[in-house]
Scaffold this motif. Structure first.
Motif, PDB file in Angstrom:
ATOM      1  N   PRO A 185       0.808  -1.230   0.000  1.00 15.03           N
ATOM      2  CA  PRO A 185       0.000   0.000   0.000  1.00 15.03           C
ATOM      3  C   PRO A 185       0.840   1.280   0.000  1.00 15.03           C
ATOM      4  N   ALA A 186       2.109   1.187   0.411  1.00 13.44           N
ATOM      5  CA  ALA A 186       2.991   2.360   0.370  1.00 13.44           C
ATOM      6  C   ALA A 186       3.089   2.933  -1.038  1.00 13.44           C
ATOM      7  N   PHE A 187       2.872   2.085  -2.039  1.00 16.76           N
ATOM      8  CA  PHE A 187       2.944   2.542  -3.422  1.00 16.76           C
ATOM      9  C   PHE A 187       1.555   2.859  -3.972  1.00 16.76           C
ATOM     10  N   ALA A 229      -4.232   2.913 -12.124  1.00 19.93           N
ATOM     11  CA  ALA A 229      -5.619   2.433 -12.180  1.00 19.93           C
ATOM     12  C   ALA A 229      -6.536   3.458 -12.843  1.00 19.93           C
ATOM     13  N   LYS A 230      -6.299   4.714 -12.590  1.00 15.60           N
ATOM     14  CA  LYS A 230      -7.166   5.770 -13.113  1.00 15.60           C
ATOM     15  C   LYS A 230      -6.718   6.295 -14.484  1.00 15.60           C
ATOM     16  N   GLY A 231      -5.677   5.694 -15.037  1.00 14.44           N
ATOM     17  CA  GLY A 231      -5.251   6.061 -16.378  1.00 14.44           C
ATOM     18  C   GLY A 231      -4.467   7.359 -16.469  1.00 14.44           C
ATOM     19  N   LYS A 281      -2.746  12.838  -4.616  1.00 13.61           N
ATOM     20  CA  LYS A 281      -3.814  13.788  -4.298  1.00 13.61           C
ATOM     21  C   LYS A 281      -5.169  13.082  -4.173  1.00 13.61           C
ATOM     22  N   ASP A 282      -5.388  12.042  -4.985  1.00 16.96           N
ATOM     23  CA  ASP A 282      -6.644  11.288  -4.890  1.00 16.96           C
ATOM     24  C   ASP A 282      -6.762  10.591  -3.541  1.00 16.96           C
ATOM     25  N   ILE A 283      -5.652  10.028  -3.070  1.00 15.84           N
ATOM     26  CA  ILE A 283      -5.658   9.364  -1.757  1.00 15.84           C
ATOM     27  C   ILE A 283      -5.923  10.393  -0.665  1.00 15.84           C
ATOM     28  N   TYR A 312      -7.800   1.301  -5.955  1.00 20.11           N
ATOM     29  CA  TYR A 312      -6.540   0.580  -5.715  1.00 20.11           C
ATOM     30  C   TYR A 312      -6.753  -0.929  -5.684  1.00 20.11           C
ATOM     31  N   VAL A 313      -7.738  -1.376  -4.933  1.00 20.83           N
ATOM     32  CA  VAL A 313      -7.979  -2.816  -4.785  1.00 20.83           C
ATOM     33  C   VAL A 313      -8.441  -3.433  -6.103  1.00 20.83           C
ATOM     34  N   ALA A 314      -9.199  -2.687  -6.885  1.00 22.13           N
ATOM     35  CA  ALA A 314      -9.611  -3.185  -8.202  1.00 22.13           C
ATOM     36  C   ALA A 314      -8.395  -3.394  -9.099  1.00 22.13           C
TER      37      ALA A 314
END
Length: 329
Positions: free
Chosen positions: A45-47, A55-57, A247-249, A260-262
């Motif tokens: 998860p650090a990454f 994931a979001k392109g 920024k999303d996190i 992230y999990v997806a």
């Protein structure tokens, strides 16, 4: 609805429709492939910022296809990037201090947060309120060459202790939190991922961010002097996309966890733990950075003085050789 009975017109329309379906494939095929070295497995998860960006392109939007490859720690990343085996890599903001001392021509081009990645985590019932109370106790670290170990030494130095006053055990990526959770250690110098692992194993913890005592740094993006000079546009794209993931996190850890999990299905069913990791990163690492990605030169200078005075590196390097903020301003 378009109708045509003319054979030539039907052929042209057919070609246009086929081209329309092929355009996304052509665009994807034209993406520039980039090898991005990480100091540990990308599934940690650090990454999160990197994986959320992928994931979001965000990398694709920059015209890039990023392939993440695991190296053997941050210094190995620096060596590979400096040698031109990869154009970009992940490490810690401290890493260029060690790398430059070895003649490796790399700089930090972004730092992911104003806080320290390292946390001193102790058992709540031991009531450790200062590194001073670690005297005579066992503390686990990842390795004796890891930046979290150096951060621990820095914390100890601020309260008049040395490594000889504490039983420091290099326990590896699993042992660091497993030994702590099993109460074979009073504390661990660790990162939010492993803090959550210990909590999931039942440990009741107190968290002391390293920078309360010692201003070590967050994760960083490294690039070589050569690439910065010859292909700054590429570095800009990689930095911009990765910072979007961070920024999303920061904006919504729960939504970021879902994305992230997806993308990293190894964490399916562990969403609560991932979200807790992201929340700890937000609280202790990412927060309070005036400009996302910005290196704090004064902090870097103090860190380098510590590295030199403790014999970790032989001499100081000019600070401007250790970083550039040109890609984050």
């Amino acid at each position: 609805m378009i109708r045509s009975t003319h054979p030539l017109r039907r052929t042209v329309l057919g070609l246009l429709m086929a081209a329309g379906t092929l355009l996304p494939l052509v665009a994807r095929a034209q993406l520039q492939e980039v090898t991005y070295l990480l100091p540990a497995p990308a599934t940690l998860p650090a990454f999160g910022p990197w994986m959320v960006a992928q994931a979001k392109g965000y990398y694709e939007q920059e015209g890039l296809k990023v392939n993440f490859v695991t190296a053997r720690g941050g210094v190995d990343v620096a060596k590979q990037v400096g040698a031109g085996n990869a154009v970009i890599g992940g490490a810690i903001g401290d890493t260029p201090i060690i790398a430059r001392a070895q003649g490796i021509p790399v700089k930090a081009v972004a730092v992911l947060g104003a806080g320290s990645l390292t946390q001193l985590v102790s058992h709540k019932d031991e009531k450790i309120e200062s590194p001073r109370e670690l005297k005579g106790k066992t503390v686990t670290v990842l390795a004796y060459t890891d930046t979290t170990y150096y951060a621990l030494l820095g914390m100890l130095s601020k309260v008049g202790l040395t490594k000889n006053d504490v039983n420091i055990q290099a326990a590896g990526p699993g042992g660091i939190w497993q030994q702590f959770a099993a109460k074979k250690a009073s504390a661990m110098a660790t990162v939010p991922d492993w803090t959550v692992s210990a909590m999931d194993a039942g440990a009741q913890v107190d968290i002391m961010p390293a920078d309360l005592y010692f201003k070590s740094m967050a994760q960083a993006i490294l690039a070589s002097d050569d690439t910065i000079a010859k292909n700054p546009q590429l570095i800009q794209k990689l930095v911009r996309a990765t910072l979007k993931g961070m920024k999303d996190i920061m904006a919504d850890p729960k939504a970021a966890t879902t994305a992230y999990v997806a993308h990293v299905p190894a964490h399916k069913g562990k969403e609560a733990s991932v979200q807790k990791s992201f929340e700890l990163f937000n609280q202790y690492v990412y927060a309070k950075q005036k400009v996302p990605g910005l290196m704090d030169e004064a902090r870097l200078g103090e860190l380098q003085k510590f590295y030199v005075s403790n014999g970790i590196v032989p001499k100081e390097t000019p600070l401007k050789d250790l970083y550039t903020n040109q890609f984050v301003r």
